[in-house]
Enzyme design. Structure first.
Site, PDB file in Angstrom:
ATOM      1  N   ARG A  27     101.565  18.098 -50.317  1.00 54.03           N
ATOM      2  CA  ARG A  27     100.943  19.429 -50.423  1.00 54.03           C
ATOM      3  C   ARG A  27     100.469  19.724 -51.844  1.00 54.03           C
ATOM      4  O   ARG A  27      99.589  20.550 -52.067  1.00 54.03           O
ATOM      5  CB  ARG A  27     101.996  20.458 -49.996  1.00 54.03           C
ATOM      6  CG  ARG A  27     101.456  21.818 -49.658  1.00 54.03           C
ATOM      7  CD  ARG A  27     102.565  22.704 -49.110  1.00 54.03           C
ATOM      8  NE  ARG A  27     103.672  22.798 -50.034  1.00 54.03           N
ATOM      9  CZ  ARG A  27     104.955  22.642 -49.701  1.00 54.03           C
ATOM     10  NH1 ARG A  27     105.290  22.374 -48.455  1.00 54.03           N
ATOM     11  NH2 ARG A  27     105.897  22.769 -50.617  1.00 54.03           N
ATOM     12  N   TYR A  68      80.195  40.641 -51.093  1.00 49.63           N
ATOM     13  CA  TYR A  68      80.167  39.873 -49.838  1.00 49.63           C
ATOM     14  C   TYR A  68      81.024  40.592 -48.777  1.00 49.63           C
ATOM     15  O   TYR A  68      82.178  40.960 -49.039  1.00 49.63           O
ATOM     16  CB  TYR A  68      80.719  38.481 -50.159  1.00 49.63           C
ATOM     17  CG  TYR A  68      80.891  37.548 -49.002  1.00 49.63           C
ATOM     18  CD1 TYR A  68      79.816  37.164 -48.209  1.00 49.63           C
ATOM     19  CD2 TYR A  68      82.144  37.011 -48.717  1.00 49.63           C
ATOM     20  CE1 TYR A  68      79.989  36.280 -47.153  1.00 49.63           C
ATOM     21  CE2 TYR A  68      82.326  36.109 -47.673  1.00 49.63           C
ATOM     22  CZ  TYR A  68      81.243  35.751 -46.896  1.00 49.63           C
ATOM     23  OH  TYR A  68      81.416  34.879 -45.851  1.00 49.63           O
ATOM     24  N   ASP A 110      83.055  36.767 -58.402  1.00 49.49           N
ATOM     25  CA  ASP A 110      82.589  35.793 -57.416  1.00 49.49           C
ATOM     26  C   ASP A 110      81.294  35.211 -57.972  1.00 49.49           C
ATOM     27  O   ASP A 110      80.258  35.871 -57.998  1.00 49.49           O
ATOM     28  CB  ASP A 110      82.361  36.487 -56.066  1.00 49.49           C
ATOM     29  CG  ASP A 110      81.970  35.497 -54.970  1.00 49.49           C
ATOM     30  OD1 ASP A 110      81.350  34.460 -55.289  1.00 49.49           O
ATOM     31  OD2 ASP A 110      82.254  35.772 -53.792  1.00 49.49           O
ATOM     32  N   LYS A 143      79.370  26.257 -50.687  1.00 43.69           N
ATOM     33  CA  LYS A 143      77.913  26.392 -50.905  1.00 43.69           C
ATOM     34  C   LYS A 143      77.409  25.250 -51.802  1.00 43.69           C
ATOM     35  O   LYS A 143      77.390  24.127 -51.396  1.00 43.69           O
ATOM     36  CB  LYS A 143      77.580  27.762 -51.500  1.00 43.69           C
ATOM     37  CG  LYS A 143      78.368  28.915 -50.899  1.00 43.69           C
ATOM     38  CD  LYS A 143      78.056  29.158 -49.452  1.00 43.69           C
ATOM     39  CE  LYS A 143      78.818  30.386 -48.943  1.00 43.69           C
ATOM     40  NZ  LYS A 143      79.196  30.325 -47.559  1.00 43.69           N
TER      41      LYS A 143
HETATM   42  C1  PLP Z   1      79.121  35.232 -52.332  1.00 41.90           C
HETATM   43  C2  PLP Z   1      80.057  34.595 -51.357  1.00 41.90           C
HETATM   44  N1  PLP Z   1      81.359  34.544 -51.651  1.00 41.90           N
HETATM   45  C3  PLP Z   1      82.257  33.995 -50.817  1.00 41.90           C
HETATM   46  C4  PLP Z   1      81.857  33.462 -49.615  1.00 41.90           C
HETATM   47  C5  PLP Z   1      82.882  32.900 -48.692  1.00 41.90           C
HETATM   48  O1  PLP Z   1      82.910  31.510 -48.701  1.00 41.90           O
HETATM   49  P1  PLP Z   1      83.466  30.675 -47.467  1.00 41.90           P
HETATM   50  O2  PLP Z   1      82.390  30.696 -46.428  1.00 41.90           O
HETATM   51  O3  PLP Z   1      83.721  29.325 -48.021  1.00 41.90           O
HETATM   52  O4  PLP Z   1      84.725  31.345 -47.002  1.00 41.90           O
HETATM   53  C6  PLP Z   1      80.507  33.473 -49.264  1.00 41.90           C
HETATM   54  C7  PLP Z   1      80.051  32.913 -47.988  1.00 41.90           C
HETATM   55  O5  PLP Z   1      78.934  33.117 -47.551  1.00 41.90           O
HETATM   56  C8  PLP Z   1      79.586  34.070 -50.158  1.00 41.90           C
HETATM   57  O6  PLP Z   1      78.272  34.159 -49.856  1.00 41.90           O
END
Ligand code: PLP
Length: 391
Positions: free
Chosen positions: A59, A113, A186, A211
């Site tokens: 882990r 988001y 973020d 992404k």
């Molecule tokens: C700006 C942003 N942060 C976080 C996330 C979440 O990522 P995940 O899809 O890997 O959970 C996304 C997903 O679209 C996003 O656009």
């Protein structure tokens, strides 16, 4: 590789590829294991608690995961460490949980988001952690006016999801530091290649590696990179919560990371070409793209960012949501899907939600511009727009 001033493209290629982890190969191999075997009980007992870079228990990872974390960490000057999480949302949720306690209050950017907002409302609030939202265009002085004795952390996402406002991240971070507050960002849209979060004052920088890091629409993963003041707690708590990513996913994400620089430059060039073309179409009322001077906060993008990526939105003129849906469904080269950052183009009608101000009037279409030839993408959009306007 030591972080001795090498440039980001070089770090992408060499980061995390320690000789002892490679075993003579170019890539750190996929090591699958739950159990680590020791020569004797003394060395087994000495492996706990786990230390960075030493095998102890599946882990806690193997060089497959450590290598990726180290490569990501080297992209952020000033970072003490990077932890991997099973998705971007897990990284956001974990980072927030690691800095907030019952009775605390979080200031959250209103253009965040959607699922991050849902986490605040549906998980933090029932645990007596309140969230207040602030408009993405509020600067440090206006944010200062929102602080209460309970405020513990400020969360930023720049550009904002769906509407792409750029925040004054260094200004907000300077205020937070003065007031003893934790800052989280973020940074998924820009990645550390386009915006170095920690150098701009952020304490915890979050990426949905799903992404651009992975870049091929085949991995779910997240990361949190922390300053020295926050690293120990983040790392220890993540370990106690059993946060783990599979070696197969870590391998794929590391493979994606090696080419992220060239991919991002192509995403940027393609997206700018498509956006500039869209801006001239009579059926388009506006472009929501940080590199356009019409974008709120564009001056901060110019000051702080090294470029733009492939995700932006545009607004249809004199149209309704049904027209946006017809447009998106008429496109041949654009997939209809949420998760962006892969090599492929995507289109989606979106409806931003706000509580502090009115978002730009729609109908809004979000595009992710992939690595196709942009002339083909433009031809596809031209066909779609003509179809919408011909009824
Ligand atoms: C700006 C942003 N942060 C976080 C996330 C979440 O990522 P995940 O899809 O890997 O959970 C996304 C997903 O679209 C996003 O656009």
């Amino acid at each position: 590789m030591t972080d001795d001033g090498k440039r980001p493209d070089t770090k992408l290629v060499h980061g995390g590829r320690r000789k002892e982890w490679l075993g003579g190969m170019v890539n750190v191999p996929v090591s699958r294991t739950s159990t680590i075997l020791f020569d004797d009980v003394e060395s087994l007992e000495a492996s706990y608690p786990p230390r960075d870079g030493a095998l102890s228990y599946g882990r806690n990872g193997t060089p497959t995961q450590w290598s990726l974390a180290e490569a990501l960490n080297q992209l952020e000057p000033g970072a003490a460490g990077t932890r991997l999480f099973p998705s971007g949302s897990a990284a956001v949720a974990f980072a927030l949980s690691s800095v907030l306690e019952p009775g605390d209050e979080l200031l959250m950017v209103d253009s965040v988001y959607g699922p991050t907002r849902m986490f605040c409302e549906q998980v933090l609030r029932p645990h007596d952690i309140g969230t207040r939202y602030y408009d993405p265009l509020r600067g440090p002085a206006e944010i200062e006016a929102l602080l209460t004795p309970a405020t513990q952390a400020i969360f930023m996402e720049s550009p904002g999801s769906l509407t792409f406002e750029i925040q004054d991240v260094p200004g907000i971070c300077a205020l937070a530091r003065e007031r003893g507050l934790v800052t989280l960002l973020d940074n998924t849209w820009a990645t550390p290649l386009l915006f170095q979060a920690l150098s701009h004052g952020v304490d915890l920088s979050i990426l949905a590696c799903t992404k651009y890091v992975s870049g091929h629409a085949d991995v779910m993963m997240g990361s949190v990179t922390a300053t020295a003041a926050h690293w120990d707690k983040l790392s220890r708590t993540a370990q106690l919560f059993g946060q783990y990513v599979s070696p197969d996913d870590a391998f794929l994400a590391a493979r994606g990371l090696r080419t992220m620089g060239v991919r991002l430059r192509r995403h940027e060039a393609n997206a700018l070409q498509v956006a500039r073309w869209l801006a001239e179409q009579p059926g388009v009322a506006g472009i929501l793209h940080p590199a356009f001077d019409s974008c709120p906060g564009h001056q901060f993008w110019q000051r702080d960012f090294a470029g733009s990526s492939g995700l932006f939105s545009f607004i249809l003129k004199d149209a309704d949501r049904a027209a946006a849906v017809r447009l998106v469904e008429s496109l041949e080269l654009f997939g209809i899907g949420f998760s962006w950052g892969g090599f492929e183009s995507l289109a989606l009608p979106v409806e931003p939600k706000r509580t502090t101000s009115t978002p730009p009037a729609g109908p809004i279409v979000r595009l992710h511009i992939g690595l196709e030839d942009p002339d083909d993408l433009i031809a596809d959009l031209a066909r779609g727009l003509a179809m919408v306007w011909s009824g």
